[in-house]
Every structure is written in structure tokens, then in C-alpha cells.
Design an enzyme around this catalytic site. Structure first.
Site, PDB file in Angstrom:
ATOM      1  N   GLU A 174       0.811  -1.207   0.000  1.00  0.00           N
ATOM      2  CA  GLU A 174       0.000   0.000   0.000  1.00  0.00           C
ATOM      3  C   GLU A 174       0.847   1.261   0.000  1.00  0.00           C
ATOM      4  O   GLU A 174       1.915   1.316   0.609  1.00  0.00           O
ATOM      5  CB  GLU A 174      -0.887   0.014   1.246  1.00  0.00           C
ATOM      6  N   CYS A 205       3.093   8.359   1.916  1.00  0.00           N
ATOM      7  CA  CYS A 205       3.557   7.360   2.885  1.00  0.00           C
ATOM      8  C   CYS A 205       3.811   6.069   2.118  1.00  0.00           C
ATOM      9  O   CYS A 205       2.898   5.488   1.538  1.00  0.00           O
ATOM     10  CB  CYS A 205       2.467   7.181   3.941  1.00  0.00           C
ATOM     11  N   CYS A 229       6.212  -7.471   7.575  1.00  0.00           N
ATOM     12  CA  CYS A 229       7.322  -7.044   8.451  1.00  0.00           C
ATOM     13  C   CYS A 229       7.621  -8.170   9.417  1.00  0.00           C
ATOM     14  O   CYS A 229       6.710  -8.842   9.894  1.00  0.00           O
ATOM     15  CB  CYS A 229       6.937  -5.782   9.219  1.00  0.00           C
ATOM     16  N   CYS A 238       5.670  -6.152  16.063  1.00  0.00           N
ATOM     17  CA  CYS A 238       5.184  -5.283  17.135  1.00  0.00           C
ATOM     18  C   CYS A 238       3.732  -5.670  17.421  1.00  0.00           C
ATOM     19  O   CYS A 238       2.952  -5.909  16.489  1.00  0.00           O
ATOM     20  CB  CYS A 238       5.291  -3.812  16.737  1.00  0.00           C
ATOM     21  N   CYS A 256       0.594  -3.775  15.737  1.00  0.00           N
ATOM     22  CA  CYS A 256       0.698  -3.362  14.332  1.00  0.00           C
ATOM     23  C   CYS A 256       0.146  -4.435  13.399  1.00  0.00           C
ATOM     24  O   CYS A 256       0.560  -5.600  13.471  1.00  0.00           O
ATOM     25  CB  CYS A 256       2.159  -3.082  14.002  1.00  0.00           C
ATOM     26  N   CYS A 311      -2.218   4.743  10.011  1.00  0.00           N
ATOM     27  CA  CYS A 311      -1.017   4.036  10.479  1.00  0.00           C
ATOM     28  C   CYS A 311      -1.364   2.694  11.078  1.00  0.00           C
ATOM     29  O   CYS A 311      -2.266   2.588  11.886  1.00  0.00           O
ATOM     30  CB  CYS A 311      -0.352   4.790  11.631  1.00  0.00           C
TER      31      CYS A 311
HETATM   32  N1  SAH Z   1       8.484  -0.078  10.720  1.00  0.00           N
HETATM   33  C1  SAH Z   1       8.614   1.309  10.908  1.00  0.00           C
HETATM   34  C2  SAH Z   1       7.769   2.155   9.984  1.00  0.00           C
HETATM   35  C3  SAH Z   1       6.370   1.700   9.677  1.00  0.00           C
HETATM   36  S1  SAH Z   1       5.165   1.816  10.938  1.00  0.00           S
HETATM   37  C4  SAH Z   1       8.341   1.669  12.342  1.00  0.00           C
HETATM   38  O1  SAH Z   1       7.860   0.824  13.090  1.00  0.00           O
HETATM   39  O2  SAH Z   1       8.657   2.785  12.716  1.00  0.00           O
HETATM   40  C5  SAH Z   1       4.822   3.566  11.059  1.00  0.00           C
HETATM   41  C6  SAH Z   1       4.325   3.981  12.446  1.00  0.00           C
HETATM   42  O3  SAH Z   1       2.997   3.504  12.696  1.00  0.00           O
HETATM   43  C7  SAH Z   1       5.192   3.428  13.561  1.00  0.00           C
HETATM   44  O4  SAH Z   1       5.452   4.396  14.545  1.00  0.00           O
HETATM   45  C8  SAH Z   1       4.316   2.340  14.116  1.00  0.00           C
HETATM   46  O5  SAH Z   1       4.679   1.983  15.404  1.00  0.00           O
HETATM   47  C9  SAH Z   1       2.953   2.948  14.007  1.00  0.00           C
HETATM   48  N2  SAH Z   1       1.873   1.988  14.131  1.00  0.00           N
HETATM   49  C10 SAH Z   1       1.920   0.663  13.869  1.00  0.00           C
HETATM   50  N3  SAH Z   1       0.716   0.098  14.100  1.00  0.00           N
HETATM   51  C11 SAH Z   1      -0.104   1.082  14.526  1.00  0.00           C
HETATM   52  C12 SAH Z   1      -1.483   1.114  14.897  1.00  0.00           C
HETATM   53  N4  SAH Z   1      -2.241   0.030  14.845  1.00  0.00           N
HETATM   54  N5  SAH Z   1      -2.009   2.305  15.254  1.00  0.00           N
HETATM   55  C13 SAH Z   1      -1.249   3.418  15.252  1.00  0.00           C
HETATM   56  N6  SAH Z   1       0.059   3.444  14.911  1.00  0.00           N
HETATM   57  C14 SAH Z   1       0.630   2.279  14.556  1.00  0.00           C
HETATM   58 FE1  SF4 Z   2       7.147  -3.653  11.568  1.00  0.00          FE
HETATM   59 FE2  SF4 Z   2       4.793  -2.673  12.303  1.00  0.00          FE
HETATM   60 FE3  SF4 Z   2       6.759  -2.921  14.094  1.00  0.00          FE
HETATM   61 FE4  SF4 Z   2       6.952  -1.041  12.168  1.00  0.00          FE
HETATM   62  S1  SF4 Z   2       5.410  -1.123  13.820  1.00  0.00           S
HETATM   63  S2  SF4 Z   2       8.546  -2.489  12.855  1.00  0.00           S
HETATM   64  S3  SF4 Z   2       5.935  -2.133  10.477  1.00  0.00           S
HETATM   65  S4  SF4 Z   2       5.724  -4.610  13.034  1.00  0.00           S
END
Ligand code: SAH
Ligand code: SF4
Length: 374
Positions: free
Chosen positions: A101, A114, A121, A125, A128, A348
């Protein structure tokens, strides 16, 4: 890539020196590479035949051995707030089809694209959606810069000729520093004055904290850095961002300050997703302020975006505002990110492509979702 012809070199994604090396193999001078950069990125041209200031023979030679192959758009949607989302088709690692996306967020005076850096990934996390999807493969540099190329083509120019995309953030699917080798040339093209010519402060790389690669980046690039912190202590961060067990907060902050100093940057942005009852209490705000005060740090509070199957909930707006105020009282500037595009799942952490959600297949030890189009 659409129309990718086996045996032909894709020029998309080659940075200036790589393109110079490529044209040298055809016996051409380096300025030919500079002309190509302008055609491909500034003008968005993919057909060598239309690159009229290149010698005819050279164009024919290019058409034989090279191509400008861009990803294919599967679908495009526009949110009620003007946010746009494109799903792009990508061949997956196991030979199956995947989608990634790309999101465009228009705001007064600026337009932010973006982009994704990986299919899925591996960092897992817990809050996410991309992490829950698992890892499929790294995107190539062509697939990374190709997102900017396509969005530029789709968005065109403002009526006054100004460009529509003013900022690029690597905050889509994937961990950009886990795909360093392909992300770097793509970012170089964003900054190159013959390509997209964006200022270094308008390209932001967001990382969950791959410490060694932050030091490496400090030598190779000068883009703005955003760090996904999400917790003020290791106990909680270990749970939310598992890479913290390898690279704990103290190491991550040391790397962030090093980056800032080495690149003479203005500040590091710390992203902090607000999870109801988990990391949003007054004590967390005070602890966070102690970590960051005295440094050039900004905190960006992101209201959690929910997705099917998650155990988390978004913190109430009043809790988020109180958290921001407590940070300010503690000497740390914080802003609350307005959620955009959530009616089209473009916010996000919601980035996993609904079309991926139909079938699970086994790839090595991981379950990955196979793209089956609705
Ligand atoms: N992998 C990188 C960049 C992609 S995620 C990273 O983790 O920084 C971009 C941002 O969205 C990150 O700060 C991530 O922690 C946040 N994010 C991930 N899942 C989310 C969610 N469900 N709601 C809000 N922010 C989220
Ligand atoms: Fe990967 Fe999502 Fe963690 Fe970013 S927030 S490092 S995209 S698992």
C-alpha cells in the site's frame, strides 16, 4: 513490476552513480545518466522513444537492453478526507501474488506520501497490523521509488504547476532499516536534484529501532529520523516492540542523538502510539519526559488504529491530551497526530491490504497471507 522483461535492466531505482555506471557499459558519457534521471523522475517518462534530447541511436540501444518498469496498480481509493490509497501488485517471495500500500495525505500547504519498504514485516510489534501479517520479502529499490513515481503520475501537478507531493515518509508497511540496501538508493533519488529534489527535512525514515543501522544511516544519509518508541521503559517496550529485547531504549536513544549530531539535524521525532490502559498513564508521560528532556526531541502521539483481531483499544481523546500536556510540563514538545483515511483503512498500522486477508499459506516457518483478489 508490470511489463518487466527478463534480461532487461530496470533503470528505475538506480541512483545517480549506478545509472552513470550503467550508461558507461553502453559506451555513453555520464551526462546521459543525468538526462535519464530528469526524464524518468522529473517528467515521469518511462518510454525511451519519447526522451527526445537523447540521441536516436542511444534510445534504440536503451530500448534493447533496458526498461523503466513500474509497479502495477491493483486499485485506488479516495477517503472522505481526501486521503488516497493505492494497492500495488507485487510478486511475492513464494511466487504468489502480494499487494502493498501507498498512501497520499493532502494537507493545507503540503502533501505527504507514505510509502512501504517491505511486503509485511518480521518485527512483530504487538499493536501493528503489518507485523501480524508476517514477513514476505524486501521491496526492491525500483518498487520503493516506483511508489513515488506512480503517485506523482496519478496526482499530477497543482494547477499552478507546483508539485503535489512535498513530503515522503517511510511509514507504510515494513521496517525500512531492515531493507537498508534497497531503501538507501530510493531515498537518494528522492533527494537528488535531478530526480525528485526533496529537501532532506521532507523525507522521513521511521524505524522501530534497528540500532546498528541507525549508526550506518548517520554515515550515508541525512534524512529526518523518526523513532517508534511507544514506551518509556524497557519492561513495557519489550512487550510492545520486541526488537527492544535486542536493542534496549538506552542504546536506541544514544543512536538517535548520534544521528542528530552527525547529520546536524533539527530534532528526532519519537512516535508513540496511544494504547488504552497500556502506555497512556500519567506516570508513563512523566517517565518519557525524563528520558527526552534536554534533547532535540519531539513526540508524536498517534491514536491507536484498530484492526480485526487486536487486543488493544485506542486511548480516549482526553487521555491523549492529558499525556501531551504532561509531556509539555516535563519540558518535551508533543503533538497529536490526526488520524487520516481510516474509512479506507489507510491509517497508520492498518496497512496490510484487505485483499491479502483471504488465504493463509505457509512460507518457511511463517504463515503468510496469499493475495486473492476480492
Ligand atoms: N516499521 C517502521 C515504519 C512503519 S510503521 C516503524 O515501526 O517505525 C509507522 C508507524 O505507525 C510506527 O510508529 C508504528 O509503530 C505505528 N503503528 C503501527 N501500528 C499502529 C497502529 N495500529 N495504530 C497506530 N500506529 C501504529
Ligand atoms: Fe514492523 Fe509494524 Fe513494528 Fe513497524 S510497527 S517495525 S511495520 S511490526
Amino acid at each position: 513490476m508490470s511489463g518487466k522483461v527478463p534480461g532487461r535492466s530496470n533503470l528505475l531505482g538506480l541512483n545517480r552513480s549506478e545509472l552513470e555506471a550503467f550508461v558507461a557499459t553502453l559506451g555513453a558519457k555520464p551526462y546521459r545518466a543525468r538526462q535519464l534521471l530528469k526524464w524518468i523522475y522529473r517528467r515521469g517518462e518511462s518510454d525511451f522513444a519519447r526522451m527526445t534530447d537523447l540521441a536516436k541511436d542511444f534510445r534504440a540501444q536503451l530500448a534493447d537492453v533496458a526498461e523503466v518498469s513500474v509497479p502495477e496498480i491493483v486499485s485506488a481509493r479516495t477517503s472522505a478526507d481526501g486521503t488516497r490509497k493505492w494497492l500495488l501488485r507485487m510478486p511475492g517471495a513464494a511466487g504468489n501474488e502480494q499487494v502493498i500500500e501507498t498512501i497520499f495525505i493532502p494537507e493545507p500547504g503540503r502533501g505527504t506520501l507514505c510509502i512501504s519498504s517491505q511486503i509485511g514485516c518480521a518485527l512483530d510489534c504487538s499493536f501493528c497490523a503489518t507485523g501480524q501479517q508476517g514477513f514476505n520479502r524486501n521491496l526492491t529499490s525500483a518498487e520503493i521509488i516506483g511508489q513515488v513515481w506512480l503517485a506523482n503520475r496519478e496526482l499530477g501537478r497543482e494547477p499552478d504547476g507546483e508539485r503535489v507531493i512535498t513530503n515522503v515518509v517511510l511509514m507504510g508497511m515494513g521496517e525500512p532499516l531492515a531493507n537498508y540496501k534497497n531503501v538507501l538508493p530510493a531515498m537518494q533519488l528522492m533527494l537528488d536534484d535531478l530526480a525528485y529534489d526533496l529537501s532532506r527535512r521532507r523525507v522521513t525514515l521511521s524505524t522501530s529501532g534497528l540500532v546498528p543501522q541507525i549508526y550506518r544511516l548517520a554515515e550515508d544519509s541525512n534524512v529526518a529520523l523518526a523513532v517508534s518508541l511507544h514506551a518509556p521503559n524497557d519492561k513495557l517496550r519489550d512487550e510492545l516492540v520486541p526488537i527492544n529485547r535486542k536493542h534496549p531504549i538506552a542504546e536506541l536513544l544514544a543512536a538517535s542523538w548520534h544521528y542528530l549530531e552527525r547529520q546536524n539535524g533539527r530534532s528526532v521525532t519519537f512516535e508513540y502510539t496511544m494504547l488504552d490502559g497500556i502506555n497512556d498513564q500519567p506516570g508513563h508521560a512523566r517517565e518519557l519526559a525524563v528520558l527526552l528532556r534536554g534533547h532535540d526531541a519531539k513526540v508524536n502521539l498517534i491514536p491507536f488504529n484498530t484492526f480485526p483481531g487486536t487486543r488493544y483499544r485506542r486511548s480516549p481523546a482526553a487521555t491523549i491530551d492529558r499525556f501531551r500536556d504532561l509531556l509539555a510540563q516535563g519540558g518535551v514538545m508533543a503533538t497529536v497526530r490526526r488520524t487520516r483515511g481510516d474509512d479506507i483503512d489507510a491509517a497508520c498500522g492498518q496497512l496490510r491490504g484487505q485483499v491479502l486477508d483471504r488465504t493463509l499459506v505457509r512460507l518457511g516457518s511463517k504463515m503468510v497471507r496469499l493475495a486473492v483478489r476480492a
